[in-house]
Design an enzyme around this catalytic site. Structure first.
Site, PDB file in Angstrom:
ATOM      1  CB  CYS A 250      -0.935   0.006   1.202  1.00 31.75           C
ATOM      2  SG  CYS A 250      -0.090  -0.150   2.787  1.00 31.75           S
ATOM      3  CG  PHE A 294       6.970   3.381   6.779  1.00 31.13           C
ATOM      4  CD1 PHE A 294       5.858   3.529   7.582  1.00 31.13           C
ATOM      5  CD2 PHE A 294       7.785   2.269   6.959  1.00 31.13           C
ATOM      6  CE1 PHE A 294       5.563   2.604   8.574  1.00 31.13           C
ATOM      7  CE2 PHE A 294       7.512   1.342   7.955  1.00 31.13           C
ATOM      8  CZ  PHE A 294       6.402   1.515   8.764  1.00 31.13           C
ATOM      9  CE1 TYR A 296       9.757  12.488   6.109  1.00 31.56           C
ATOM     10  CE2 TYR A 296      11.568  10.918   5.983  1.00 31.56           C
ATOM     11  CZ  TYR A 296      11.102  12.204   6.216  1.00 31.56           C
ATOM     12  OH  TYR A 296      11.994  13.198   6.534  1.00 31.56           O
ATOM     13  CE1 TYR A 339       5.647  10.656   8.073  1.00 30.32           C
ATOM     14  CE2 TYR A 339       7.848  11.095   8.928  1.00 30.32           C
ATOM     15  CZ  TYR A 339       6.880  10.205   8.489  1.00 30.32           C
ATOM     16  OH  TYR A 339       7.149   8.869   8.459  1.00 30.32           O
ATOM     17  CG  HIS A 397      -4.337   0.630   4.202  1.00 34.98           C
ATOM     18  ND1 HIS A 397      -3.546  -0.117   3.361  1.00 34.98           N
ATOM     19  CD2 HIS A 397      -5.406   1.016   3.456  1.00 34.98           C
ATOM     20  CE1 HIS A 397      -4.107  -0.169   2.151  1.00 34.98           C
ATOM     21  NE2 HIS A 397      -5.236   0.515   2.188  1.00 34.98           N
ATOM     22  CG  ASN A 419      -8.013   1.426  -0.182  1.00 32.26           C
ATOM     23  OD1 ASN A 419      -6.803   1.210  -0.087  1.00 32.26           O
ATOM     24  ND2 ASN A 419      -8.907   0.761   0.533  1.00 32.26           N
TER      25      ASN A 419
END
Ligand SMILES: *[C@@H]1O[C@H](CO)[C@@H](O)[C@H](O)[C@H]1NC(C)=O
Ligand SMILES: *[C@@H]1O[C@H](CO)[C@@H](O)[C@H](O)[C@H]1NC(C)=O
Ligand SMILES: *[C@@H]1O[C@H](CO)[C@@H](O)[C@H](O)[C@H]1NC(C)=O
Length: 453
Positions: A250, A294, A296, A339, A397, A419
């Site tokens: 994801c 992740f 990021y 972030y 998620h 999604n």
């Protein structure tokens, strides 16, 4: 590339066993805050530097990481730092950027995190040159942290919809409707869990949103009441919904979806690239492949360091395949990333609204519970009902935030997210979720990246 089914089975077995020993850590902010010694190798490498092993140390640096995101070296020079979830941390100081995963031993069912040291990580200058490897050790000891990311072994038996849960959700509230998805039953219980984020993304301590300042509230008051990047004065900037299938990827779908949308925005839809999610799954040392990862580290650090490629340069297989990206493909890069709020833990609804409208779609993380898999439409909130056949561990998620609004009839505020469970799921592949109350931690981990057209 055609791989015989036997070879694929062997590869898969190897990858799965590697991945299972490759367990991400669970470190907290207080574990990381403090003074560290960084041992760094010669700064002569390029972006292909693997850093599997540290190599001879030629630089020793002392960095003090303090609240909220300040770093200072032994000479008083200042920089910034951030946690990346509970997995590791990034330090930016003296024109260089350092990232390493926190050290751990064990597996997902039982692991010990040694948060006062890191694995060997990567460092390079701001212009993405002069690469070196480093490892970091905190000057004060932290107590090893024993954690268990998943309580029950993942089952390979087929996933089953729980009709009773769907009925309970439907009859207990009217904000959203649950639905039976027969398609989900082609997946095993383990595969469904991977679709939700996977063991690498289990996050026992999600951050809380930062309190909004009066200034942040004022700025938000000038924003429209409803907004959606799929329809900005009739123009759509969001690429088509995809399906991650049975892989815990994801994070790369949310990452590539962000870069695709941002590229459409900066090129006025002249470039409508679809980027390879498999490239990040198979080729990035910053992801755990199908076990999790992740945004990021992918839409951010990986896209700065290595760039991303078109889908056809490494088409999606949903497997932990070896890296097989066509090296002749052009790469698209990111220039800056952060972030929302500047560091992990600084996010809140106001900052997200502002970043979404002013800068574009944002990957967000949130907690996935049993009831979410059966979302059929409406404004989701967690009901607490469980799937009795195969209750799944709560995991984090990643999806792409594309809009927000207020329900005309009820006044309920919502976020709209894209999604990666196919266009037949939810509201044409999208879902809405309650806004303003950090529902399932959705207001605590948004991420921003600037793509270079
Ligand atoms: C830094 O990178 C540049 C460009 O690749 C190179 O010319 C220079 O020698 C590198 N510096 C060091 C210390 O290796
Ligand atoms: C739940 O509600 C939705 C929407 O009203 C409906 O389509 C679905 O059939 C219902 N399912 C059950 C099991 O009640
Ligand atoms: C809600 O109201 C707004 C403003 O009147 C309108 O633009 C929008 O289409 C309405 N949405 C729905 C779902 O009815």
């Amino acid at each position: 590339m055609l791989v015989s089914s036997t070879l694929r089975a062997v590869l898969l077995a190897v990858c799965v066993s590697l991945a299972w020993s490759d367990t991400p850590a669970n470190c907290l902010y207080e574990d990381i805050r403090g003074t560290w010694t960084f041992q760094e190798t010669e700064r002569s490498g390029d972006s292909s530097l693997s850093c599997d092993e540290l190599g001879p140390v030629v630089h020793t640096k002392t960095f003090t990481l303090s609240f909220p995101n300040n770093v200072m070296d032994e000479f008083g020079n200042e920089g910034t730092w951030t946690m990346i979830y509970n997995q590791g941390f990034e330090v930016n100081i003296n024109e260089r950027s350092y990232f390493a995963f926190s050290y751990y031993e064990g597996d997902f069912t039982s692991s010990t995190s040694y948060c006062d040291r890191t694995f060997s990580g990567w460092s390079r200058d701001k212009t993405v040159r002069n690469w070196s490897c480093f490892s970091a050790q905190k000057n004060t000891k932290t107590t090893p942290r024993v954690s268990r990311k998943i309580a029950t072994p993942l089952s390979t038996r087929a996933f089953k919809n729980d009709l009773k849960m769907v009925e309970e959700i439907n009859s207990s509230q009217t904000s959203w409707q649950a639905k039976v998805y027969p398609l989900h039953e082609k997946y095993s219980v383990e595969e469904m869990f991977l679709r939700g984020g996977g063991p690498g993304s289990v996050l026992p301590n999600p951050p809380s949103p930062a309190p909004a300042t009066p200034e942040q509230k004022t700025r938000v008051s000038f924003l429209p009441e409803n907004f959606d990047w799929r329809d900005v004065e009739g123009v759509n900037y969001v690429s088509a919904v995809r399906d991650q299938a049975s892989c815990g990827s994801c994070y790369t779908f949310a990452s590539m979806a962000q870069l695709e949308a941002r590229l459409r925005m900066v090129t006025r839809n002249q470039r409508q690239d679809v980027f390879s999610t498999q490239d990040a799954v198979s080729c990035s040392v910053l992801s755990q492949g199908c076990m999790g990862g992740f945004a990021y580290l992918i839409a951010g650090r990986y896209a700065v360091d290595q760039g991303v490629v078109a889908e056809e340069c490494n088409p999606y297989t949903a497997l932990d395949d070896p890296c097989d990206t066509d090296t002749s493909c052009a790469r698209t890069y990111v220039s800056e990333y952060e972030y929302v709020g500047g560091y992990y833990g600084a996010c809140n609804e106001e900052l997200m609204l502002q970043a979404l409208v002013e800068k574009g779609p944002l990957p967000v993380g949130y907690m996935v519970y049993d009831d979410f898999y059966n979302y059929g439409g409406g404004i989701y909130h967690h009901t607490g009902f469980k799937n009795d056949f195969n209750p799944l561990e709560v995991t984090s998620h990643a999806v792409l935030l594309v809009g927000y609004g207020v329900d005309n009839a009820t006044g309920e505020k919502y976020w709209t997210c894209k999604n990666s469970w196919g266009a037949d799921w939810g509201e044409d592949g999208f879902f809405r979720i309650r806004r303003g109350s950090n529902e399932c931690s959705i207001e605590s981990m948004a991420f921003d990246a600037t793509v270079i057209p």
